[in-house]
Motif scaffolding. Structure first.
Motif, PDB file in Angstrom:
ATOM      1  N   ASN A  81     -67.015  56.429  63.266  1.00 53.27           N
ATOM      2  CA  ASN A  81     -68.072  56.593  64.259  1.00 53.27           C
ATOM      3  C   ASN A  81     -68.090  58.013  64.818  1.00 53.27           C
ATOM      4  OD1 ASN A  81     -69.320  54.130  64.147  1.00 53.27           O
ATOM      5  ND2 ASN A  81     -68.564  53.376  66.101  1.00 53.27           N
ATOM      6  N   ASP A  82     -66.885  58.597  64.989  1.00 52.32           N
ATOM      7  CA  ASP A  82     -66.805  59.991  65.435  1.00 52.32           C
ATOM      8  C   ASP A  82     -67.422  60.929  64.401  1.00 52.32           C
ATOM      9  OD1 ASP A  82     -65.567  59.277  67.783  1.00 52.32           O
ATOM     10  OD2 ASP A  82     -63.533  59.744  67.100  1.00 52.32           O
ATOM     11  N   PHE A 110     -74.045  55.645  67.181  1.00 46.14           N
ATOM     12  CA  PHE A 110     -74.193  55.011  65.870  1.00 46.14           C
ATOM     13  C   PHE A 110     -73.041  54.048  65.675  1.00 46.14           C
ATOM     14  CE2 PHE A 110     -73.204  54.803  61.308  1.00 46.14           C
ATOM     15  CZ  PHE A 110     -74.426  54.415  60.802  1.00 46.14           C
ATOM     16  N   ASP A 111     -73.363  52.820  65.291  1.00 50.58           N
ATOM     17  CA  ASP A 111     -72.319  51.831  65.023  1.00 50.58           C
ATOM     18  C   ASP A 111     -72.152  51.682  63.529  1.00 50.58           C
ATOM     19  OD1 ASP A 111     -70.415  49.743  65.745  1.00 50.58           O
ATOM     20  OD2 ASP A 111     -71.867  48.392  64.847  1.00 50.58           O
ATOM     21  N   VAL A 112     -70.937  51.875  63.050  1.00 49.49           N
ATOM     22  CA  VAL A 112     -70.674  51.921  61.615  1.00 49.49           C
ATOM     23  C   VAL A 112     -70.828  50.561  60.945  1.00 49.49           C
ATOM     24  CG1 VAL A 112     -68.195  51.502  61.745  1.00 49.49           C
ATOM     25  CG2 VAL A 112     -69.112  52.956  59.913  1.00 49.49           C
ATOM     26  N   TYR A 211     -83.877  58.273  62.585  1.00 48.97           N
ATOM     27  CA  TYR A 211     -82.599  57.596  62.804  1.00 48.97           C
ATOM     28  C   TYR A 211     -82.318  56.612  61.683  1.00 48.97           C
ATOM     29  CZ  TYR A 211     -82.849  59.376  67.627  1.00 48.97           C
ATOM     30  OH  TYR A 211     -82.935  60.171  68.735  1.00 48.97           O
ATOM     31  N   MET A 212     -83.369  55.908  61.245  1.00 51.69           N
ATOM     32  CA  MET A 212     -83.210  54.963  60.131  1.00 51.69           C
ATOM     33  C   MET A 212     -82.698  55.691  58.881  1.00 51.69           C
ATOM     34  SD  MET A 212     -86.190  52.731  58.182  1.00 51.69           S
ATOM     35  CE  MET A 212     -86.869  54.135  57.276  1.00 51.69           C
ATOM     36  N   GLY A 503     -77.908  52.026  71.101  1.00 48.63           N
ATOM     37  CA  GLY A 503     -77.502  52.752  69.904  1.00 48.63           C
ATOM     38  C   GLY A 503     -78.248  52.228  68.691  1.00 48.63           C
ATOM     39  N   ILE A 504     -77.782  52.625  67.507  1.00 50.97           N
ATOM     40  CA  ILE A 504     -78.447  52.212  66.268  1.00 50.97           C
ATOM     41  C   ILE A 504     -77.423  51.744  65.243  1.00 50.97           C
ATOM     42  CG2 ILE A 504     -80.408  53.746  66.587  1.00 50.97           C
ATOM     43  CD1 ILE A 504     -79.110  55.644  64.543  1.00 50.97           C
TER      44      ILE A 504
END
Length: 515
Positions: A81-82, A110-112, A211-212, A503-504
């Protein structure tokens, strides 16, 4: 190796080194993490859990995700995520929150852990969104021409013709293929039973597609084996499709296309620049354009060049200071005159906002039946029109149970979530509703579906929604098999908007029979 891949490799290498140095920051033993996964799978949630409860999936994709998670410590996942955050910063993928005094630009969380949708489900979503956008485009053509739906009483005439987004300049002006919204974003949620509902329509200047696309790029770089293993549907063709769709809406062959941005201080400027670059078309501001003899031109190093399609990323009021706000420095004087002479296409068309207003939303089901003669594929959320006395009375009596939204609101602003509101907030909103009821609608508090999400405390469930992007031309409708999944990062929160801390996630559409 591509330049972008090299950048991301360097970022990953740096983050990996830092994660080793911070190895005690998170729970990092495999045994502890497997226990965390086990606890998550044993959840007895009141919400529909898309990884655990979705019976339409074969389970292969879900099991692949679970296995992959069990092979990585929390420390590993936080490092990934970082890496995503570092990539977003490096590429300038940021947004600004209006009203913040410090004016700091942020990266979107962003969530992995990806969100999985079975292709069979996606087909329903895709068909439903396409049906909806076709009806909305026909509605826009109708209200600017014969107004049959208003004359029939299906949609209140006064509600449309006095709407602030209704543009009298558009009355009687015909568009190629009756396409008003070339780019549409349809927000979709799932309830506690797993059924899909449309929460709202975005037809003016829908955002988030960058973002997508960047989320998918990150997933493929951070989890290459997992991506290949699940045979995910491709989305990287979106910019090419967007350019083709814009060209098909033009009145000439081989049109000159530009992306018109308000400028780099706009909250979505990165997306404007990203799409212009990916489509290989100029990114321009009002200073780069001018109108002469009802034709639009762009200034280039080779002289002026006629523009045939303008993908505008600014609101109607700022398009043309001679037609709308006279103090606008973001628009192009005379642009509406060129547009009304069919010498240039503006996408999306001026006046589309009347169709995506939340007070018009309750009538979309009837539009589908009226214009298409079909039953709606996707359901609407039950909605109370506060302009109607009966609905207003109900809302005022049940304010603590409902979600109240501004009809013209966006970004999660100006809304009340009754079950989470304090007495002071409820009283303040009650006064607003009594004073200006026509500005608000209300809906039941839905139990939005949840998805496993990485948090500081481990893997937990968080509420999500989905925004597929629908591209429309006179000849076809295109929807790439994937959308923007937004996630409410705060525990218990139902607000997924980035401006409100959301978030996404990457959205994986997979064939459940072969995943």
């Amino acid at each position: 190796m591509l330049k972008e891949d090299y950048k991301l490799d360097r970022i990953l290498e740096s983050v990996a080194t830092n994660s080793i140095q911070k190895s005690t920051q998170y729970t990092s033993t495999k045994a502890a993490f497997e226990q965390n996964i086990h606890k998550y799978k044993e959840l007895n949630s009141q919400f529909f859990n898309e990884l655990l409860d979705d019976k339409s999936m074969s389970g292969n994709a879900g099991r692949n995700i679970e296995m992959w998670l069990s092979q990585h410590s929390l420390n590993d996942l936080h490092a990934l995520n970082d890496a995503a955050k570092s990539h977003f910063l490096y590429e300038g993928i940021t947004f600004s929150v209006y009203g913040e005094q410090e004016g700091v630009e942020r990266t979107i969380p962003f969530d992995v852990i990806p969100r999985i949708i079975a292709k069979k489900q996606w087909n329903t979503i895709s068909l439903g969104c396409s049906q909806r956008v076709r009806a909305l485009n026909l509605f826009l053509h109708d209200i600017y021409h014969q107004q049959e739906i208003l004359k029939s009483g299906i949609v209140p005439e006064l509600q449309v013709l006095t709407h602030e987004a209704y543009q009298p300049h558009m009355f009687g002006h015909s568009l190629k293929g009756k396409i008003y919204s070339q780019i549409s974003g349809i927000d979709i949620i799932r309830d506690s039973t797993g059924d899909f509902y449309v929460l709202e329509d975005n037809l003016r200047t829908p955002s988030g597609v960058s973002y997508m696309l960047e989320g998918r790029k990150i997933s493929q770089k951070l989890m290459p084996d997992l991506c290949k293993q699940n045979n995910i549907s491709a989305i990287e063709q979106y910019p090419k499709l967007l350019r083709e769709i814009l060209a098909e809406n033009a009145y000439v062959d081989n049109p000159m296309i530009v992306v018109l941005t308000p400028g780099r201080y706009n909250s979505a400027y990165y997306e404007h620049a990203f799409l212009a670059r990916e489509m290989d078309v100029p990114l321009v501001t009002s200073k780069d354009l001018f109108v002469e003899n009802d034709k639009a031109y762009v200034k280039t190093i080779r002289g002026r060049q006629q523009v045939h399609v303008i993908y505008r990323r600014l609101d109607d009021a700022f398009i043309d200071p001679l037609c709308f706000r006279s103090d606008s420095t973001l628009g192009v004087p005379g642009l509406m005159s060129a547009y009304l002479q069919n010498n240039v296409v503006i996408a999306n068309a001026p006046g589309t906002g009347v169709a995506d207003d939340k007070s018009i939303y309750p009538y979309v089901d009837k539009m589908i039946k009226f214009y298409l003669g079909e039953e709606p594929i996707l359901k609407n959320v039950p909605t109370y029109q506060c302009r109607e006395q009966q609905d207003l009375d109900y809302v005022l009596e049940n304010l603590e149970k409902l979600v109240v939204k501004e009809a013209q609101g966006s970004g999660g602003y100006g809304m009340l979530i009754g079950p989470h509101a304090c007495e002071k907030e409820l009283l303040a909103f009650r006064d607003k509703l009594i004073a200006t009821p026509h500005l608000y609608i209300a809906q039941p508090t839905l139990e939005l579906s949840v998805s496993p999400t990485l948090t500081d405390k481990g893997i937990a469930e968080r509420h999500i929604d989905l925004r597929p992007f629908v591209l429309s031309s006179p000849y076809r409708t295109e929807i790439v098999q994937g959308g923007l999944t937004r996630v409410a990062m705060e525990e218990g929160s139902l607000v997924v908007n980035s401006s409100q801390g959301g978030g996404i996630k990457d959205t994986w559409v997979v064939d459940s029979l072969h995943s």
